[in-house]
Write an enzyme that holds these catalytic residues in place. Structure first.
Site, PDB file in Angstrom:
ATOM      1  N   GLY A  14       0.775  -1.246   0.000  1.00 33.36           N
ATOM      2  CA  GLY A  14       0.000   0.000   0.000  1.00 33.36           C
ATOM      3  C   GLY A  14       0.799   1.284   0.000  1.00 33.36           C
ATOM      4  CB  ILE A  21      -0.717   5.580   6.208  1.00 33.18           C
ATOM      5  CG1 ILE A  21      -1.464   6.915   6.422  1.00 33.18           C
ATOM      6  CG2 ILE A  21      -0.613   4.782   7.493  1.00 33.18           C
ATOM      7  CD1 ILE A  21      -2.895   6.778   6.875  1.00 33.18           C
ATOM      8  CB  VAL A  74      -5.802  -6.491  -3.440  1.00 27.33           C
ATOM      9  CG1 VAL A  74      -4.512  -6.358  -2.667  1.00 27.33           C
ATOM     10  CG2 VAL A  74      -6.584  -5.194  -3.488  1.00 27.33           C
ATOM     11  CB  ALA A 104     -14.573   4.124  -2.832  1.00 26.77           C
ATOM     12  CE1 TYR A 164     -12.862   7.506   4.785  1.00 27.17           C
ATOM     13  CE2 TYR A 164     -14.066   5.741   5.892  1.00 27.17           C
ATOM     14  CZ  TYR A 164     -12.896   6.240   5.360  1.00 27.17           C
ATOM     15  OH  TYR A 164     -11.753   5.481   5.379  1.00 27.17           O
ATOM     16  CE  LYS A 171     -10.636   2.323   5.543  1.00 29.31           C
ATOM     17  NZ  LYS A 171      -9.495   1.564   5.010  1.00 29.31           N
ATOM     18  NE  ARG A 201      -3.930  19.053   3.251  1.00 30.35           N
ATOM     19  CZ  ARG A 201      -3.677  19.902   4.238  1.00 30.35           C
ATOM     20  NH1 ARG A 201      -2.578  19.783   4.938  1.00 30.35           N
ATOM     21  NH2 ARG A 201      -4.536  20.865   4.516  1.00 30.35           N
ATOM     22  CB  THR A 202      -2.543   9.888   1.895  1.00 33.87           C
ATOM     23  OG1 THR A 202      -3.909   9.518   2.126  1.00 33.87           O
ATOM     24  CG2 THR A 202      -1.773   9.817   3.193  1.00 33.87           C
ATOM     25  CG  LEU A 203      -2.243   9.824  -4.127  1.00 34.97           C
ATOM     26  CD1 LEU A 203      -1.798   8.639  -4.983  1.00 34.97           C
ATOM     27  CD2 LEU A 203      -2.843  10.918  -5.001  1.00 34.97           C
TER      28      LEU A 203
HETATM   29  N1  LIG Z   1      -5.361   9.239   4.882  1.00 31.70           N
HETATM   30  C1  LIG Z   1      -6.192   9.128   5.898  1.00 31.70           C
HETATM   31  O1  LIG Z   1      -6.670  10.127   6.430  1.00 31.70           O
HETATM   32  C2  LIG Z   1      -6.563   7.767   6.426  1.00 31.70           C
HETATM   33  C3  LIG Z   1      -7.169   7.674   7.687  1.00 31.70           C
HETATM   34  C4  LIG Z   1      -7.518   6.417   8.171  1.00 31.70           C
HETATM   35  C5  LIG Z   1      -7.265   5.287   7.405  1.00 31.70           C
HETATM   36  N2  LIG Z   1      -6.674   5.400   6.177  1.00 31.70           N
HETATM   37  C6  LIG Z   1      -6.420   4.180   5.401  1.00 31.70           C
HETATM   38  O2  LIG Z   1      -5.034   4.008   5.241  1.00 31.70           O
HETATM   39  C7  LIG Z   1      -4.832   3.148   4.120  1.00 31.70           C
HETATM   40  C8  LIG Z   1      -3.731   3.731   3.255  1.00 31.70           C
HETATM   41  O3  LIG Z   1      -4.191   4.924   2.641  1.00 31.70           O
HETATM   42  P1  LIG Z   1      -3.340   6.260   2.576  1.00 31.70           P
HETATM   43  O4  LIG Z   1      -4.138   7.310   3.246  1.00 31.70           O
HETATM   44  O5  LIG Z   1      -1.954   6.014   2.996  1.00 31.70           O
HETATM   45  O6  LIG Z   1      -3.431   6.645   1.022  1.00 31.70           O
HETATM   46  P2  LIG Z   1      -2.561   6.131  -0.225  1.00 31.70           P
HETATM   47  O7  LIG Z   1      -3.324   6.588  -1.430  1.00 31.70           O
HETATM   48  O8  LIG Z   1      -1.173   6.565  -0.097  1.00 31.70           O
HETATM   49  O9  LIG Z   1      -2.628   4.552  -0.097  1.00 31.70           O
HETATM   50  C9  LIG Z   1      -3.678   3.765  -0.606  1.00 31.70           C
HETATM   51  C10 LIG Z   1      -3.022   2.593  -1.291  1.00 31.70           C
HETATM   52  O10 LIG Z   1      -3.991   1.670  -1.797  1.00 31.70           O
HETATM   53  C11 LIG Z   1      -3.448   1.141  -2.984  1.00 31.70           C
HETATM   54  N3  LIG Z   1      -4.469   0.486  -3.804  1.00 31.70           N
HETATM   55  C12 LIG Z   1      -5.628   1.023  -4.285  1.00 31.70           C
HETATM   56  N4  LIG Z   1      -6.269   0.098  -5.037  1.00 31.70           N
HETATM   57  C13 LIG Z   1      -5.501  -1.021  -5.030  1.00 31.70           C
HETATM   58  C14 LIG Z   1      -5.616  -2.303  -5.622  1.00 31.70           C
HETATM   59  N5  LIG Z   1      -6.657  -2.643  -6.398  1.00 31.70           N
HETATM   60  N6  LIG Z   1      -4.640  -3.224  -5.398  1.00 31.70           N
HETATM   61  C15 LIG Z   1      -3.581  -2.908  -4.616  1.00 31.70           C
HETATM   62  N7  LIG Z   1      -3.402  -1.710  -4.026  1.00 31.70           N
HETATM   63  C16 LIG Z   1      -4.362  -0.776  -4.249  1.00 31.70           C
HETATM   64  C17 LIG Z   1      -2.839   2.362  -3.670  1.00 31.70           C
HETATM   65  O11 LIG Z   1      -1.929   1.964  -4.676  1.00 31.70           O
HETATM   66  C18 LIG Z   1      -2.170   3.032  -2.490  1.00 31.70           C
HETATM   67  O12 LIG Z   1      -0.856   2.555  -2.338  1.00 31.70           O
HETATM   68  C19 LIG Z   1      -6.190   2.999   3.435  1.00 31.70           C
HETATM   69  O13 LIG Z   1      -6.781   1.790   3.863  1.00 31.70           O
HETATM   70  C20 LIG Z   1      -6.962   4.166   3.987  1.00 31.70           C
HETATM   71  O14 LIG Z   1      -8.360   3.967   3.963  1.00 31.70           O
HETATM   72  C21 LIG Z   1      -6.303   6.611   5.685  1.00 31.70           C
END
Ligand SMILES: NC(=O)c1ccc[n+]([C@@H]2O[C@H](COP(=O)([O-])OP(=O)(O)OC[C@H]3O[C@@H](n4cnc5c(N)ncnc54)[C@H](O)[C@@H]3O)[C@@H](O)[C@H]2O)c1
Length: 273
Positions: A14, A21, A74, A104, A164, A171, A201-203
């Site tokens: 990820g 993260i 995945v 999503a 969300y 989730k 702040r991530t993608l």
């Molecule tokens: N950013 C936030 O505020 C926040 C808060 C709580 C939880 N999260 C969770 O943290 C996790 C990581 O997200 P992030 O915020 O670091 O953003 P991110 O965009 O950096 O990471 C999301 C990752 O999911 C991967 N991904 C998406 N579709 C995929 C697929 N079909 N197969 C394999 N990989 C796939 C992307 O390539 C990316 O690396 C997620 O589960 C997100 O819901 C994020």
């Protein structure tokens, strides 16, 4: 974290870029002596520049503790198996596995949840929730005794967080999967936990409306601020390490306390006369 991961090997799923993260957590793991295999979202066949791979390779290439970088979507069981085969070849068995993956369509995050399309729902669920089951099942034969699995969740699965939307539903499913997996893998001495992070702040975060949440958290969370990347990284590493032995099926909130609030708290202060 010095030495916490000495002699330990595992998978980080990820990382998309340096804001991810998963990258914050991987940095802590590697600083503690852990050796990691990474995955990236496969590039489209017509993307000759291989942008997805390059963005992750820029981070992992300079790290001697990053042993390999392979594509993973995945929604493909074959690709999941290929990642496990590569891990088995490089490491034999693994001690930790981070699942930090969610997706999503923007369409389903913009409007009302009631408008979620069937196809959008199924896709979001498959990538953001089912994938943890699929990955854990494929990893099972190579999980060392005392291995730890961690996934990333958000409070929007526990309570309604407008915006969300379908991701909150995913989730909620993911949080439940953590508990059932913890039960199934308990006899194998493998632990499964979730880290529930405040907005970062991530993608993926931007797509899920993080920008609008940061100010709210700052004003409502007991600690009066947002979390840092490093705080999420350290707690993720904690859940993947022997420091958290004895904890499984748990959702650990790293959100400066936001989730404990039952009223808007200090957000109401400006209204008080
Ligand atoms: N950013 C936030 O505020 C926040 C808060 C709580 C939880 N999260 C969770 O943290 C996790 C990581 O997200 P992030 O915020 O670091 O953003 P991110 O965009 O950096 O990471 C999301 C990752 O999911 C991967 N991904 C998406 N579709 C995929 C697929 N079909 N197969 C394999 N990989 C796939 C992307 O390539 C990316 O690396 C997620 O589960 C997100 O819901 C994020």
């Amino acid at each position: 974290m010095g030495g916490l991961f000495e002699g330990k090997k595992g998978l980080i799923l990820g990382v998309a870029n340096d804001h991810s993260i998963a990258w914050s957590i991987a940095q802590q793991v590697m600083a503690g002596g852990g050796v990691c295999g990474f995955t990236h979202l496969p590039d489209r066949a017509d993307d000759e520049r291989q942008r997805n791979r390059r963005r992750v390779a820029m981070l992992t290439d300079p790290c001697s503790s990053a042993k390999f970088l392979v594509p993973l979507d995945v929604s493909s069981d074959e690709q999941i198996q290929a990642v496990m085969d590569r891990a088995a070849k490089e490491f034999g068995k693994i001690d930790f596995l981070l699942h930090a993956i969610a997706f999503a369509s923007m369409e389903d995050l913009k409007g009302e949840t009631i408008q979620t399309s069937r196809a959008g729902f199924l896709m979001a669920m498959e990538i953001s929730a089912y994938s943890l089951l699929a990955v854990a099942k494929a990893a099972r034969p190579i999980l060392n005794e005392n291995a730890a699995i961690a996934t990333m969740t958000y409070f929007g699965g526990e309570k309604a967080v407008p915006g969300y939307n379908v991701m909150g539903i995913c989730k909620a499913a993911l949080d439940s999967i953590v508990k059932y997996l913890a039960y199934d893998l308990g006899p194998q001495k493998v632990r499964v936990n979730a880290l529930s992070a405040g907005p970062v702040r991530t993608l993926a975060g931007r797509g899920a409306g993080v920008d609008g949440m940061l100010e709210l958290y700052e004003r409502m969370a007991p600690m009066g601020r947002n979390i840092t990347d490093e705080e999420v990284g350290r707690t993720g590493a904690f859940l993947l390490s022997d420091m958290s032995n004895g904890i499984t099926g748990e959702t650990l909130h790293v959100d400066c306390g936001y989730n404990i609030m039952g009223s808007p708290g200090r957000l109401l202060d400006p209204l008080k006369k």
